[in-house]
Design a protein around this motif. Sequence first.
Motif, PDB file in Angstrom:
ATOM      1  N   ASN A  26     -21.393  14.136  -1.767  1.00  0.00           N
ATOM      2  CA  ASN A  26     -20.806  13.081  -2.757  1.00  0.00           C
ATOM      3  C   ASN A  26     -20.160  12.357  -1.403  1.00  0.00           C
ATOM      4  O   ASN A  26     -18.912  12.687  -1.006  1.00  0.00           O
ATOM      5  CB  ASN A  26     -20.417  13.751  -3.973  1.00  0.00           C
ATOM      6  N   PHE A  27     -19.995  10.931  -2.934  1.00  0.00           N
ATOM      7  CA  PHE A  27     -18.648  10.254  -1.873  1.00  0.00           C
ATOM      8  C   PHE A  27     -18.190   9.776  -3.932  1.00  0.00           C
ATOM      9  O   PHE A  27     -18.628   9.300  -4.301  1.00  0.00           O
ATOM     10  CB  PHE A  27     -19.124   9.233  -1.371  1.00  0.00           C
ATOM     11  N   TYR A  28     -16.483  10.143  -3.704  1.00  0.00           N
ATOM     12  CA  TYR A  28     -16.164  10.127  -4.983  1.00  0.00           C
ATOM     13  C   TYR A  28     -15.062   8.700  -4.966  1.00  0.00           C
ATOM     14  O   TYR A  28     -14.841   7.972  -3.149  1.00  0.00           O
ATOM     15  CB  TYR A  28     -14.562  11.282  -5.085  1.00  0.00           C
ATOM     16  N   LEU A  29     -14.376   7.886  -5.421  1.00  0.00           N
ATOM     17  CA  LEU A  29     -13.846   7.493  -4.931  1.00  0.00           C
ATOM     18  C   LEU A  29     -12.381   7.779  -5.844  1.00  0.00           C
ATOM     19  O   LEU A  29     -11.807   8.578  -6.735  1.00  0.00           O
ATOM     20  CB  LEU A  29     -14.293   5.978  -6.812  1.00  0.00           C
ATOM     21  N   GLN A  30     -11.209   6.722  -5.130  1.00  0.00           N
ATOM     22  CA  GLN A  30      -9.628   7.145  -4.996  1.00  0.00           C
ATOM     23  C   GLN A  30      -9.048   6.625  -5.413  1.00  0.00           C
ATOM     24  O   GLN A  30      -8.603   5.451  -5.048  1.00  0.00           O
ATOM     25  CB  GLN A  30     -10.143   8.638  -3.976  1.00  0.00           C
ATOM     26  N   GLU A  31      -7.709   7.043  -5.808  1.00  0.00           N
ATOM     27  CA  GLU A  31      -7.052   6.137  -6.168  1.00  0.00           C
ATOM     28  C   GLU A  31      -5.896   6.972  -5.979  1.00  0.00           C
ATOM     29  O   GLU A  31      -5.863   7.629  -6.408  1.00  0.00           O
ATOM     30  CB  GLU A  31      -6.800   5.230  -7.107  1.00  0.00           C
ATOM     31  N   PRO A  42      -8.528   0.842  -4.221  1.00  0.00           N
ATOM     32  CA  PRO A  42      -9.091   1.718  -4.367  1.00  0.00           C
ATOM     33  C   PRO A  42      -9.609   2.130  -2.609  1.00  0.00           C
ATOM     34  O   PRO A  42     -10.135   1.151  -1.893  1.00  0.00           O
ATOM     35  CB  PRO A  42     -10.186   1.232  -5.048  1.00  0.00           C
ATOM     36  N   GLY A  43     -10.157   4.035  -2.657  1.00  0.00           N
ATOM     37  CA  GLY A  43     -11.197   3.696  -1.118  1.00  0.00           C
ATOM     38  C   GLY A  43     -11.871   5.049  -1.590  1.00  0.00           C
ATOM     39  O   GLY A  43     -11.632   5.672  -2.827  1.00  0.00           O
ATOM     40  N   ALA A  44     -13.319   4.974  -0.902  1.00  0.00           N
ATOM     41  CA  ALA A  44     -14.280   6.007  -1.370  1.00  0.00           C
ATOM     42  C   ALA A  44     -13.526   7.087  -0.330  1.00  0.00           C
ATOM     43  O   ALA A  44     -13.536   7.195   1.104  1.00  0.00           O
ATOM     44  CB  ALA A  44     -15.619   5.336  -0.633  1.00  0.00           C
ATOM     45  N   GLN A  45     -14.188   8.021  -0.730  1.00  0.00           N
ATOM     46  CA  GLN A  45     -13.933   9.819   0.617  1.00  0.00           C
ATOM     47  C   GLN A  45     -14.910  10.338  -0.696  1.00  0.00           C
ATOM     48  O   GLN A  45     -15.226  10.465  -1.276  1.00  0.00           O
ATOM     49  CB  GLN A  45     -12.650   9.773   0.049  1.00  0.00           C
ATOM     50  N   LEU A  82      -0.038 -11.458  -0.201  1.00  0.00           N
ATOM     51  CA  LEU A  82      -1.861 -11.564  -1.186  1.00  0.00           C
ATOM     52  C   LEU A  82      -1.797 -10.415  -2.238  1.00  0.00           C
ATOM     53  O   LEU A  82      -2.859 -10.362  -2.830  1.00  0.00           O
ATOM     54  CB  LEU A  82      -3.383 -11.488   0.242  1.00  0.00           C
ATOM     55  N   LYS A  83      -0.995  -9.692  -2.095  1.00  0.00           N
ATOM     56  CA  LYS A  83      -1.289  -8.524  -3.407  1.00  0.00           C
ATOM     57  C   LYS A  83      -1.384  -9.472  -4.857  1.00  0.00           C
ATOM     58  O   LYS A  83      -0.278  -9.811  -4.610  1.00  0.00           O
ATOM     59  CB  LYS A  83       0.079  -8.099  -3.281  1.00  0.00           C
ATOM     60  N   GLY A  84      -1.833  -9.141  -5.008  1.00  0.00           N
ATOM     61  CA  GLY A  84      -1.612  -9.760  -6.855  1.00  0.00           C
ATOM     62  C   GLY A  84      -2.965 -10.967  -6.579  1.00  0.00           C
ATOM     63  O   GLY A  84      -3.190 -11.698  -7.742  1.00  0.00           O
ATOM     64  N   GLN A  85      -3.002 -11.071  -5.284  1.00  0.00           N
ATOM     65  CA  GLN A  85      -4.249 -12.858  -5.376  1.00  0.00           C
ATOM     66  C   GLN A  85      -5.571 -12.035  -4.880  1.00  0.00           C
ATOM     67  O   GLN A  85      -6.556 -12.983  -5.773  1.00  0.00           O
ATOM     68  CB  GLN A  85      -3.497 -13.887  -4.205  1.00  0.00           C
ATOM     69  N   ILE A  86      -5.745 -11.350  -4.281  1.00  0.00           N
ATOM     70  CA  ILE A  86      -7.099 -11.361  -3.486  1.00  0.00           C
ATOM     71  C   ILE A  86      -6.807  -9.511  -3.244  1.00  0.00           C
ATOM     72  O   ILE A  86      -6.082  -9.175  -2.862  1.00  0.00           O
ATOM     73  CB  ILE A  86      -7.205 -11.723  -2.435  1.00  0.00           C
ATOM     74  N   PRO A  87      -8.234  -8.979  -4.587  1.00  0.00           N
ATOM     75  CA  PRO A  87      -8.142  -7.453  -4.469  1.00  0.00           C
ATOM     76  C   PRO A  87      -8.424  -6.924  -2.559  1.00  0.00           C
ATOM     77  O   PRO A  87      -9.164  -7.429  -2.300  1.00  0.00           O
ATOM     78  CB  PRO A  87      -8.576  -7.642  -5.861  1.00  0.00           C
ATOM     79  N   LEU A  88      -7.974  -5.720  -2.727  1.00  0.00           N
ATOM     80  CA  LEU A  88      -8.213  -5.261  -2.062  1.00  0.00           C
ATOM     81  C   LEU A  88      -9.321  -3.896  -2.064  1.00  0.00           C
ATOM     82  O   LEU A  88      -8.482  -2.836  -2.558  1.00  0.00           O
ATOM     83  CB  LEU A  88      -6.501  -4.636  -0.888  1.00  0.00           C
ATOM     84  N   TYR A  89     -10.280  -3.347  -0.798  1.00  0.00           N
ATOM     85  CA  TYR A  89     -10.670  -2.281  -0.665  1.00  0.00           C
ATOM     86  C   TYR A  89     -11.031  -1.281   0.734  1.00  0.00           C
ATOM     87  O   TYR A  89     -10.521  -2.530   1.495  1.00  0.00           O
ATOM     88  CB  TYR A  89     -12.389  -2.583  -1.055  1.00  0.00           C
ATOM     89  N   THR A  90     -10.900  -0.269   0.120  1.00  0.00           N
ATOM     90  CA  THR A  90     -10.450   0.238   1.714  1.00  0.00           C
ATOM     91  C   THR A  90     -11.816   1.644   2.011  1.00  0.00           C
ATOM     92  O   THR A  90     -11.510   2.018   1.406  1.00  0.00           O
ATOM     93  CB  THR A  90      -8.998   0.815   1.214  1.00  0.00           C
TER      94      THR A  90
END
Lengths: 315, 391, 305
Positions: B354-359, B266-269, B238-246
């Motif tokens: 606050n909430f941030y985007l982490q990668e 990406p993840g939120a934190q 699935l990697k490359g086909q459908i993106p993942l958000y966590t």
Amino acid sequence: MSGWLSTRNIATVTLLLALVLLPVYVELTGSRFLLTLFTRIVILAMAAVSLNLILGYGGMMSFGHAAYLGIGGYAVGILAFEGVYSGFVQWPVALLVSALFALLIGALSLRTRGVYFIMITLAFAQMTYYIVAGLARYGGDDGLTIQDRSKFFAPVNLSNKTQFYYICLTLLFASIYLVWRIVNSRFGMMIQGARSNDTRMRAIGFPTYRYKLTCFVIAGTLCGLAGALLANHTDFVSPAMMYWTRSGDLIIMVVLGGMGSIFGPLFGAVALLILEEVLSGITEYWQIILGPLLLLVVLFGRGGIDGLLGKVRHG
Amino acid sequence: MRKALLAATAASLLAAAPAAAQQKTVKIGFISTFSGPVAAIGNDMRNSFELALDHMGRKMGGLPVEVIYEDDGFKPEVGKQKTEKLIESDKVDFITGYIWSNVLLASVKPALDSKTFLISANAGPHQLAGEGCSPFFFSTSWQNDQTPQAMGLYMNQKGVKTVFLIGPNYAAGKDMLAGVASTFKGKVIGQELTKWPDQLDFSAELAKAKDAKPDAIFVFYPGAAGAQFLNQYVQSGLKGQIPLYTAFTIDELTLPRQKDTALGVPGAQQWVNDLPNETNKKFVSDYRKKHPGLSPTFYGAQSYDSANLIASAVAATKGNLSDKAAVQKAMEKADFKSVRGNFKYGNNHFPIQNFYLQEAVKDQEGNFALKTVATIVENDQDRFHDKCPMK
Amino acid sequence: MTLFIEQCLNGLQFGLLLFLLAAGLTLVFGIMDLVNLAHGSLYMLGAYFAATFAAWTGSFVLGAVLALGATLLVGMAIEIIAMRRLYGRDHLDHVLATFGLILFFDELVRLIWGPSGMSLPLPSWLNTSVRVLPGIDYSAYKLSIIIVSLAVVVFLYFLVMRTRIGMLIRAGASNREMVGALGVNIKLLFTLVFGLGAALAGLAGLMQAPILTVQIGMGENILILAFVITVIGGIGSIRGAFVAAILVGLIDTLGRAYFTDLLRLVFTKETAATAAPALSSMLIYLLMAIVLVIKPEGLFSASGK
């Protein structure tokens, strides 16, 4: 091993006295945790007593006995969740449902014997576990918190820990008495006869299946009551109460204490749970001692603690 | 004879702890998971809590601190038992820790009934943010729905139109998926809840997701399960086909195992290790010094904050912990320096933050690290606070 | 349709893994009349050994082979030290003694390897997907589990049907006393059979390690399923264990996959998600109960009882 002053009798009486006087000790020293611990021991001892009836006396090795703890517990828990807190409703329901389950499971299981009986009682217990774990409304695997204990008429207040302890203790003594009466009755003789040689009993004309089933139902109901008590004690029920390894724990208590003896299961429960508490305070790896200990008891110490006490000559 | 003797000896051993009346030490109970595959999280929390104590000279308001760590074995009923033991036998003044929402929910009653302050350093089930809120319950983490809500907002920003949700079937898992659904403007075309914590084989759910052909998949799998999921996500093609958000699936503990599979996910934190305030810089660098080869996670950051929250309350009440009302008031002020930057408490004792985007990024030497990429939302408050009857 | 085929492959893979575990159990049960609850501990040891040896040698395959050997040795050691004393005794004694062994091994593993569990990472050549059919990308590793397991099945078939030892095994399963009376070295046979069962359990443990888990107590959960399979298939029958294992694997996997959808037609998503795995697990026990009531010796009983 005769006479009133045998070691076994002295030990038994001492233990009983200690149990009765425990709350006094707790008052004096303020260690409330002891009361919590011993309430749990008393409740599980009651479950072990019920198992001893079918295992020790009846020779029926049920590996699914913890299911009744769960059934009784969830009867209380589900009713509480739905707003029914009256003990006069909860406890009879717990007893009734446990009895029905025992009837159903027993009726099917007792058609088999030996290792198949073990497996099928295990299977039914796991089925019950999965049914309960599948109830999303009642928490599933996460379990269910019980906001308030069973209510009876004032002045009975189960939230009072000392009162609750004495209620559990009284019920324990009552169950021990019940088992004693059963075992020493004609019915009891027959059960024990069926354990030694089922074929012979049937040849003489006794309907062993019916008697065994009755025994099974009595044991299940008693254990269901213990389950209702346990739910009140922990204010929480979860499917883990009836996982098959819990049934294993109950069997250990019965065997350790001495199968087929009246007070054996009590000794077994006290021994196992105190050992757990004390040993786990000393070393994290206490189960490494318990495992081989069990092995040794099985290989050499038939009769468990009770048997051991019987061997010690007094005077 | 021997039986009774043993019983009596054991009983007296247990009764040996004296009943303390005068506040001589601050006793804190810490419940987390220290066994099994997720023991790494418990250790991270313990290390961070200990580091906080080191930083404050192991004294709160002048009183020495004693911490008792207990293992919940990842089971609600065990966590409950240990909580009761800490309250009744060890007579702690504060209890903190709690990774898992189901363990917390099972354990909260004995604490609140006995008026012992319980500070959750991770789990944030919605029940405790709404009607179940209590003067004695505080959080130094977040409410479960908040973090996935932020991710939902981010997915909107990215123009995602349809999403497939996958998560574990327990209190937190349900909260997480509900959180995404509440802010996501597109359509949720599928949702799968897996058996927790036993089910570590997600091939069936990934197959269903692939079948549904969504724009994106959102997933929540904390701890070791997160590493498993990403591996299987890759294995299933699935990697490359459908993106993942966590949310909570990639952290400093799972990243070393996930490696390249985590890049670009990406993840939120509410906390990332590179947040630029002084307290955080000290926390992260001292942690790395004290535990070479390891980096603290958000679990640890929250535990670090918990220690400082408790310390601030002890100092403000000058150690008079029996005045519960005063302790509560002091804690509500959140008068301490948090590693996420200072925050305020809402009426339900959950942080407004606050909430941030982490990668995850990889540097030239092939080392993996998590970086803050953007701020998704500021001063976010959970959506259950108005159901809480307090203040 | 592709989803269904994938699920069937998953069910097959799970079933084969269960077969490896159940085969040893049924052999030991059938030939030595020994109820061995500690079989799950051997499964656990296989996984731990593999994780350790793979880390030492840096090679997944080498680690697996060494782990297999180690589990075989441990199995034989257990047989000589502990199991021998249990032959001929009541099944209750077996259950209790081996339950004690479970506790012992869980703690021993904790002592040696610590409480956190371990991980067994896959080498990159296995960590991809393979196009088994147009449109179906299946995990290469799971495919290899299927292949290895089937190879073991074939090996067992030849061992049991075409070799002298196999003949002794089959004879022992139908009539133990006779085999002993015929002068066969029963002690050695028993040790070897137990060792074989241990190796199979260890293989199952190490194979599932990269996708599932390496942790303390992992044997307890799967042990029940192995026993259920043994009973359904018939004690002492490898063929029975095979059929039952595949059946159970398919029911469990397909059940979990499709029950959720079925239930969702009537209930909420949450209820469906909670109830579905419960139902599919129950189905397995129901199957065992039905088999026991209709054909108490199991589907393919080895002994003539």
